[in-house]
Structures are given as C-alpha cells and as structure tokens.
Enzyme design. Sequence first.
Site, PDB file in Angstrom:
ATOM      1  N   ARG A  92      -7.517  -1.344 -24.736  1.00  0.00           N
ATOM      2  CA  ARG A  92      -7.870  -1.248 -23.322  1.00  0.00           C
ATOM      3  C   ARG A  92      -6.694  -0.705 -22.516  1.00  0.00           C
ATOM      4  O   ARG A  92      -5.545  -1.031 -22.789  1.00  0.00           O
ATOM      5  CB  ARG A  92      -8.246  -2.619 -22.751  1.00  0.00           C
ATOM      6  CG  ARG A  92      -9.433  -3.291 -23.403  1.00  0.00           C
ATOM      7  CD  ARG A  92      -9.593  -4.711 -22.837  1.00  0.00           C
ATOM      8  NE  ARG A  92     -10.618  -5.469 -23.486  1.00  0.00           N
ATOM      9  CZ  ARG A  92     -11.850  -5.648 -23.016  1.00  0.00           C
ATOM     10  NH1 ARG A  92     -12.187  -5.088 -21.869  1.00  0.00           N
ATOM     11  NH2 ARG A  92     -12.738  -6.368 -23.662  1.00  0.00           N
ATOM     12  N   GLY A 101     -12.549   0.530 -13.870  1.00  0.00           N
ATOM     13  CA  GLY A 101     -13.510   1.481 -14.409  1.00  0.00           C
ATOM     14  C   GLY A 101     -13.034   2.913 -14.507  1.00  0.00           C
ATOM     15  O   GLY A 101     -13.792   3.787 -14.929  1.00  0.00           O
ATOM     16  N   MET A 103     -10.322   4.161 -16.260  1.00  0.00           N
ATOM     17  CA  MET A 103      -9.784   4.614 -17.544  1.00  0.00           C
ATOM     18  C   MET A 103     -10.589   3.991 -18.685  1.00  0.00           C
ATOM     19  O   MET A 103     -11.607   3.354 -18.460  1.00  0.00           O
ATOM     20  CB  MET A 103      -8.300   4.310 -17.611  1.00  0.00           C
ATOM     21  CG  MET A 103      -7.503   5.183 -16.661  1.00  0.00           C
ATOM     22  SD  MET A 103      -5.753   4.831 -16.683  1.00  0.00           S
ATOM     23  CE  MET A 103      -5.721   3.174 -16.061  1.00  0.00           C
ATOM     24  N   ARG A 337      -7.127 -10.536 -12.664  1.00  0.00           N
ATOM     25  CA  ARG A 337      -6.418  -9.644 -11.743  1.00  0.00           C
ATOM     26  C   ARG A 337      -6.822 -10.014 -10.323  1.00  0.00           C
ATOM     27  O   ARG A 337      -7.830 -10.695 -10.113  1.00  0.00           O
ATOM     28  CB  ARG A 337      -6.762  -8.180 -12.018  1.00  0.00           C
ATOM     29  CG  ARG A 337      -8.228  -7.829 -11.845  1.00  0.00           C
ATOM     30  CD  ARG A 337      -8.530  -6.419 -12.290  1.00  0.00           C
ATOM     31  NE  ARG A 337      -9.965  -6.138 -12.296  1.00  0.00           N
ATOM     32  CZ  ARG A 337     -10.536  -5.136 -12.920  1.00  0.00           C
ATOM     33  NH1 ARG A 337      -9.790  -4.291 -13.609  1.00  0.00           N
ATOM     34  NH2 ARG A 337     -11.840  -4.944 -12.875  1.00  0.00           N
ATOM     35  N   HIS A 455     -20.314  -1.621 -12.301  1.00  0.00           N
ATOM     36  CA  HIS A 455     -19.377  -0.580 -11.864  1.00  0.00           C
ATOM     37  C   HIS A 455     -19.653  -0.170 -10.418  1.00  0.00           C
ATOM     38  O   HIS A 455     -18.749  -0.094  -9.586  1.00  0.00           O
ATOM     39  CB  HIS A 455     -19.489   0.636 -12.791  1.00  0.00           C
ATOM     40  CG  HIS A 455     -18.684   1.815 -12.357  1.00  0.00           C
ATOM     41  ND1 HIS A 455     -19.191   2.807 -11.535  1.00  0.00           N
ATOM     42  CD2 HIS A 455     -17.390   2.152 -12.585  1.00  0.00           C
ATOM     43  CE1 HIS A 455     -18.257   3.705 -11.308  1.00  0.00           C
ATOM     44  NE2 HIS A 455     -17.162   3.339 -11.932  1.00  0.00           N
ATOM     45  N   GLU A 745       7.006  18.216  20.520  1.00  0.00           N
ATOM     46  CA  GLU A 745       6.154  18.799  19.486  1.00  0.00           C
ATOM     47  C   GLU A 745       6.690  20.136  18.986  1.00  0.00           C
ATOM     48  O   GLU A 745       6.057  20.786  18.157  1.00  0.00           O
ATOM     49  CB  GLU A 745       4.724  18.962  20.018  1.00  0.00           C
ATOM     50  CG  GLU A 745       4.645  19.651  21.369  1.00  0.00           C
ATOM     51  CD  GLU A 745       3.296  19.489  22.053  1.00  0.00           C
ATOM     52  OE1 GLU A 745       2.274  19.468  21.353  1.00  0.00           O
ATOM     53  OE2 GLU A 745       3.285  19.399  23.295  1.00  0.00           O
ATOM     54  N   SER A 764       7.044  11.423  24.072  1.00  0.00           N
ATOM     55  CA  SER A 764       5.911  11.094  23.206  1.00  0.00           C
ATOM     56  C   SER A 764       5.862  12.144  22.111  1.00  0.00           C
ATOM     57  O   SER A 764       5.753  13.340  22.404  1.00  0.00           O
ATOM     58  CB  SER A 764       4.605  11.085  24.001  1.00  0.00           C
ATOM     59  OG  SER A 764       3.526  10.776  23.149  1.00  0.00           O
ATOM     60  N   GLY A 766       4.363  14.400  19.625  1.00  0.00           N
ATOM     61  CA  GLY A 766       3.078  14.993  19.233  1.00  0.00           C
ATOM     62  C   GLY A 766       3.202  15.505  17.823  1.00  0.00           C
ATOM     63  O   GLY A 766       3.474  16.689  17.588  1.00  0.00           O
ATOM     64  N   ASP A 769       1.322  18.917  16.200  1.00  0.00           N
ATOM     65  CA  ASP A 769       1.960  20.222  16.367  1.00  0.00           C
ATOM     66  C   ASP A 769       3.362  20.251  15.763  1.00  0.00           C
ATOM     67  O   ASP A 769       3.797  21.278  15.239  1.00  0.00           O
ATOM     68  CB  ASP A 769       2.033  20.589  17.855  1.00  0.00           C
ATOM     69  CG  ASP A 769       0.781  21.318  18.320  1.00  0.00           C
ATOM     70  OD1 ASP A 769      -0.100  21.576  17.474  1.00  0.00           O
ATOM     71  OD2 ASP A 769       0.672  21.617  19.519  1.00  0.00           O
ATOM     72  N   TYR A 851       6.135   2.445  20.931  1.00  0.00           N
ATOM     73  CA  TYR A 851       4.697   2.281  20.739  1.00  0.00           C
ATOM     74  C   TYR A 851       4.152   3.387  19.853  1.00  0.00           C
ATOM     75  O   TYR A 851       4.788   4.425  19.650  1.00  0.00           O
ATOM     76  CB  TYR A 851       3.955   2.282  22.089  1.00  0.00           C
ATOM     77  CG  TYR A 851       3.965   3.600  22.820  1.00  0.00           C
ATOM     78  CD1 TYR A 851       3.015   4.595  22.546  1.00  0.00           C
ATOM     79  CD2 TYR A 851       4.936   3.882  23.799  1.00  0.00           C
ATOM     80  CE1 TYR A 851       3.033   5.814  23.213  1.00  0.00           C
ATOM     81  CE2 TYR A 851       4.945   5.095  24.461  1.00  0.00           C
ATOM     82  CZ  TYR A 851       3.991   6.054  24.167  1.00  0.00           C
ATOM     83  OH  TYR A 851       4.004   7.264  24.820  1.00  0.00           O
TER      84      TYR A 851
END
Length: 875
Positions: A92, A101, A103, A337, A455, A745, A764, A766, A769, A851
């Site tokens: 496994r 699910g 591998m 797990r 699954h 920016e 601020s 951006g 951009d 912020y």
Amino acid sequence: MTKFVYSFEEGNKDMKPLLGGKGANLAEMKKIGLPVPLGFTITTQACNAYYENNKNLGSEMESEIFNFLEDLEKKTGKTFGSIENPLLVSVRSGAVISMPGMMDTVLNLGLNDDTVKGLAELTNNERFAYDSYRRFIQMFGDVVLHIPKYEFDRVLDEIKRKINASSDTELTVDALKDMIKKYKNIIKRQAGINFPNEPKKQLLMSVRAVFDSWNNQRAIIYRNINDIPHDLGTAVNVQSMVFGNMGETSGTGVAFTRNPATGENKVFGEYLLNAQGEDVVAGIRTPQSIDQLKDFMSGKIYNQFMEIAAKLEMHYRDMQDIEFTFEKGNLYLLQTRTGKRTATAAIKVAVDLVAEGKITKEEALMRIDPMQINQLLHPVFDEDELNKANKLAKGLPASPGAASGKVYFSSEHSAQAASNGEKTILVRIETSPEDIEGMNMSQGILTARGGMTSHAAVVARGMGKCCVAGCGELKIDEERKILKVNDEIIKEGEYISLDGNTGNVYKGIIKTKAIELSGNFGKIMQWADEVRRLKIRTNADTPRDAKTAVDFGAEGIGLCRTEHMFFAEARIPIMRQMIVSDTKEDRIKALDRLFDFQKEDFVGIFRAMGERPVTIRLLDPPLHEFLPQNDDDIKVLADNMNIAFQKLKDKVLDLKEFNPMLGHRGCRLAITYPEIYQMQAKAVITAAIEVSKQDGLNIKPEIMIPLVGHAKELEILRKLVDDTAKQTLKENSCELQYYIGTMIEIPRAALTADEVARYADFFSFGTNDLTQMTFGFSRDDAGKFIDEYKNKEIFENDPFTTIDVKGVGSLVRTASKLGRLEKENLKLGICGEHGGDPKSIEFCEEVGLDYVSCSPYRVPIARLAAAQAVIKKNN
C-alpha cells in the site's frame, strides 16, 4: 549507507516525513499495543531515490527489502512463496499528507497457481483461497500492468450472469477458477506477458508500481488542487495479510470516530461481511452501518472496535479515520489517519474538543482549513422551492450542500463542460480515482453504488462538494448517456439537483437562499478575532456588498472601485458624453451631472459601513473601456448622442491603446484631466458630510489615488484632492477628517516608497497589478501557460492566487520599510486578490501590514487565516 526500510516496531507518529502518514501511524498503533498485522515500510526517501535513479530500485534497496521480508517470515512463522504455509502481503502507498484514493494498493500478493492450493488446504476454505487469488490478479493487472479495470469487470459481470449470481460472494469455486483463467488471458493479451508466478518478482513490481503512482495523473491533480508539494514522495507499506473474505465470521470496514459530515460525537462507519477493504472504498457492494455490528458475534467485534476508536482519538487528540478487518472473529487495524471532514464537521469537532479539554482554542483554530470555510458561506436550497420540486430518488447524504447542474456521465466531459462555464453534476455508477478532475470541477457528485465511506463520499467531503452516493434507484447507462429512475429518463445535458444534506435527487434546477451563520461558526470566529492582529477589510463597490461583508465580520472597506459605478444604465451615457467632449467646459458639465450619482453611491456605502474606515479608489481604467468598439455599436451611440458617426469613431480610435494596462489610466488620467478627480473628491467629501450630519456618525473617508509610479504625480494630485476637499468643507461650514493615500502597484513606487510616502497617509498594495508588472505577465492571458509553469515546477503556486514572496513580496517588504522610515505612522494594507489567500495573509502578518482586504465572501477565511498566522509566528 541510507536506510530505506523500517519495521513497524522502529517507527512512530512523528516520523511522517520519512515513513509517510500510513507507515508512521501503523508504527504508532503497534507501539501503543493495538492489533496491527506485522510489516515494514519502504521510506519516502526510497521513493525519491527511485526517481533519481531513473525509476530503478537498485540492488541495495532490493536487498534491504528482502532482508526485512525474511524478518517478517520469522515473526509470522510463514514463508513467502511456500505451498504449505504461504505468507501473503499487501502493498500500500502512504504519502506524507493524506491523499485518499489517489495512489495504488495491491492485496493478497504472493499467490500463484501453487500457493493458492496451499492456502486452500491450510484454511480448509477453497472458495476463500481462489477468491483471494482472482482479486490479486485483477489488482496486479490494474495497478502494476495498467490494464483498464473494466476489462476484468466485464469478465466478472459475464460470469455472474452465467451462474445467476447477484453478488460476488455467490461466486462458486468453479466460477472463480474460470475467472482466474480468463483474467490471465487478459494479462497475456493486454500486457504481452504471462502473469508472474514468482512472489519476489510480484513484490518488486508492485513496489515500483506504488512509487510510480506518486506521479500518476490523478495524484498530480489532487496535489495541485490541495496545494501539496510534488517532491515529498510516497512510502510503501508491506504488511502481512489478514482476510476479511474468509467467510461469514470475517469482514472489513471503514469508520470515523465522529461523523465526518456533521461532526456529531458518535462513531460513524460501515462494514461488509466476507469482503476485502477495497470493496468498501470502491462501493462495489452497499455496506451496512457499523451500528449493526452490535448484533454480530454477540457484539465482540463492535465492543472491541469502539474501545480502540476511543483510545485512538484520545491518543491523537483528533477525529480519526480507521480501516479495519476482522478474520474469523479477530479484529485487526490496517490504518488510522486524521479524518477528512466537511467545514461544518471541522468546526463542530474543533469546538467540541476544546469543550472536552482535549485541545486548546489555538489548536482548534489550527485544525480548520480556512479555505474550507467556503463551504459554509454559499446558499442552500430554498425550502419553499424544494417542496415544489420533482423528487426523482433518494440516496445516501454522503457530503452536505446543495447543487444544481447539467448531468454528465464521464469525468472528462464534465470537466470540459465546467471549464466552458457550465454548472455540472458528475453522475457515475461508482467513482474511481481517475474521476478526480471531473469531481473537482463539478457542482456535485451522484453515484448509484457506494456508501458513506466510498471513494465518492470521502473525496467529495474533502473537496467540500455536495455528494449523494449509493442511490440504488438509479439505472445509469454510461454508454448511452442516460439515467433512468422509475419512468423518468434524464439525458446528458439535462439539469438535476442534489441535496447532500438529505440524499434527495430532484429533476431540474432549484433556487437557493443564503444561509445564516451562528453557533459553533460564531465561536470559532470569536476565537480567531481574539488572536489575530491584522484587521480584515473588504473589497466592495455597492452598499449591498458592503452589508454582506459587515455581516461576515469586515472591519472596513479596503477597496471601493469607483469605475464600476459609471456603467449603470442612467450613467453610462453621461460618462460617454464627458469622454467625447472637446473642451474642459463640456467635460465639467457632464461631470456635474455625474456628481449627484457619485455622491449617492458614497452615501449608501458610508451608511452601510457606519464609522468603519472606507478606502475609495478614484477612477482607474482607461477611458476607451467606457466606449463601444465595433461600428454597429458606435453608430447607435452616435445617433443617441446626436454626434456624427465618423467623429465618434475617430474619438474611439484616438483613445484606443496598444497596451491599456500600461497606458493612459489611473493617476495619469487625472494629470491630463484633473476635473475628473475633482468631481470624485467633492462627491466623497460631500457624502461624508451628509452622513456625518444626518446619522450622527464620524465618517473619515480615505481617498486613494491609483497607479502612482513617481512621487511627483502624488504630490500634484494630493494637492488637487486636498484643495477640493478643503473647499467643499468650507462651502458646507463643516470640519471633517479625511486621508489621502495611494495604491502601490508599480515596482518603481515600491522602490521609491520613501519619496512617495511624503505625500501619502496610507499605502494600499494592489498586488494584482504589482504581480503583472513584476513578472511582465498579463493576468488575463497568463492562464494559458500558468498550469504548465506549475507542472514544470517553475511555480509552486499561481502568483496571481498566492503572492510571490521572493519577487513581489520583496517589493512589498521594501515599500513597507521605506514608507515607514519616512512616515512612522503610515498605514499599510493590501487590496489585491491575495488579501483573501491564507498563505498570502501569513506573509502580510510577517511583514507587519495593518490590514488585508478581500471579497465579502472571503472575509471569514481571512479572519481565521490571520489568527493562524499569529499562532504560527508565535510557535
């Protein structure tokens, strides 16, 4: 010499990077005295060495594997390849980060035409031996030799029909022998080789196959979806077999220590008698609830399992996902797990574990994936509409949510339709790992087979997708692309709706409604707010968006884009009149007509936000975006505006730019046409005065000038806005505090931020951009190659989704440092798309921004991510 193999007795739960999650947890369970079949783990380092060695195990690694195999023979008293007492093993995968699910697994390895006879004699159960052998050949053919599973399924279905068997448990010994013969013919025909009889050859081929599965398509897609690094590798666990298919006193199952959909503190699971583990996961037979184990063997297995489940949850201090097998009444654990769960369950489990004294509030916050909260913030079906809907069928409520979409019967077609903007529902008899892409891109998943731990169910819950499983009323014809329910026929492309909370399936589209957030969600958000330092603002251009964000906990607006306000039906003609005006006087006349509209926009937003800060970005896009581009539309506009067609067309052509992103936009517009920003600044200040007076609020607007690249630009435009604001306050005999800042920016602005800061009250960032200009990418076109860059590991993440810390992040860091050296109290925020991305928020915390600002629906995500950033920084 590197040690590539560890016995279970040598490992522990802290060795996940080396042993993978499965191997580390098997070792840990062995360590605490639980019934785990003996075995050993081939490490993730071995996997990486295999790839470095051109997909070759090498003689040293092979020798080490066989040494540990000999040790396993001594411990079990069985011999690999022996006819009298054969040792059989499972092989496994076990990645460092759970990838359910994705591998591959091979069971019953070591069987051949001779050892199967020995197993039959040893167990006195010929049917069991040949059932195990046919399963092994099919798995080996599928996983190791890459023969499509349907080739074997076709034979299985034919033989079941031939002997009139409804279930694989009804297959006779003769039928199984016939099947084995036909399976071997498939291998000879499809792979061009005889099925390998030598067990050691089977083992090495299977180990290579599991290592290969680390880079199969579905595993790569899963890692991309879940942001898992591609260089971790997988371990391989070789474990002595225990058999759930040894008759009616044997079985196999999967269980969670709490409900993974709701978080209820009750063991939730399923089992099948006379079956092997893959039967439950694949959904080949619909399993029974684990509660029914109470009536099996006087509750012996049930009571023992419940005791172990409680012990594992206490030991790991989290909800566990456990695979188990019982052989002739003896219980064995094959895996534990951390259980995948929905957002609802994740929050309830975290809050309950704090209440139970098992974890701290900080640990609870770290247990929740911020992006998973998305599941809670989107609408559910409107109950009135639901009552009118045409119910088709009922299955199992495998993963909660509400989804409407067009039916598609293949993962490929569903994904393709979704990429073209369609809302899709993936409908399958049962899903398999190959369906991962279609599952990820669909709105919901519907299967005819499988249970709550199939699954489809497990993967859907992990993705936050709505799922209805085990809907046995459905007759799905994937070849003809139709599904039948009683007298109803639904064709591919027709709409259905899924209710993942009830398991109901409906015909057509059902309207949805917004959900209410309270209870445990509110508690988690409260704990996050107590921990985080960063303020969370929103990007909002309308009072409605602003209110939505405030309801989600936004503490202000970090970006209000004024250009969106000019596209409304009543405004766009005036805006166009302003643009095509030949003189400043005519432009001012048009702007005066726009003033009242702008003022009312800002009044509505200020009222929605109360005294929370609001940052308003003045006009940013180039003017040509407000004008039509083709001749027919230009003619209609010319007629409406009573302008000659050619004159208007000449104006459109004059404004058109080769590269608008770098063109006449942002502050450059105001340098050329200062009257535009004068009108907007006056509207902002007038609205603030009105709301302050009428509502008794202390409004302090923040006016942001976009696209500054040179300090002189901001110096000129700050004076323009400042003079306008002062004049407006004077005319209204009013005092009001306001702030003027800029959006960083352009790389030059970041590199000269000390000069720019002389004229700014705030920065601020951006980052949309800024990322474009730093990389030289257009975000509108980069989608064509970003995936390839990720596949070739040039990028770990899309830089437009997660901030590029080394490049763009360096500019943010530099600008923050230079800006605050010039002006100590300079306010710093981020308002690009990165403001709602948890990894980017962690960077913002590290840099010391004040912020982050994000879309309204990402505000709760940002609140939690900001708290997690503080916890990580402090640990």
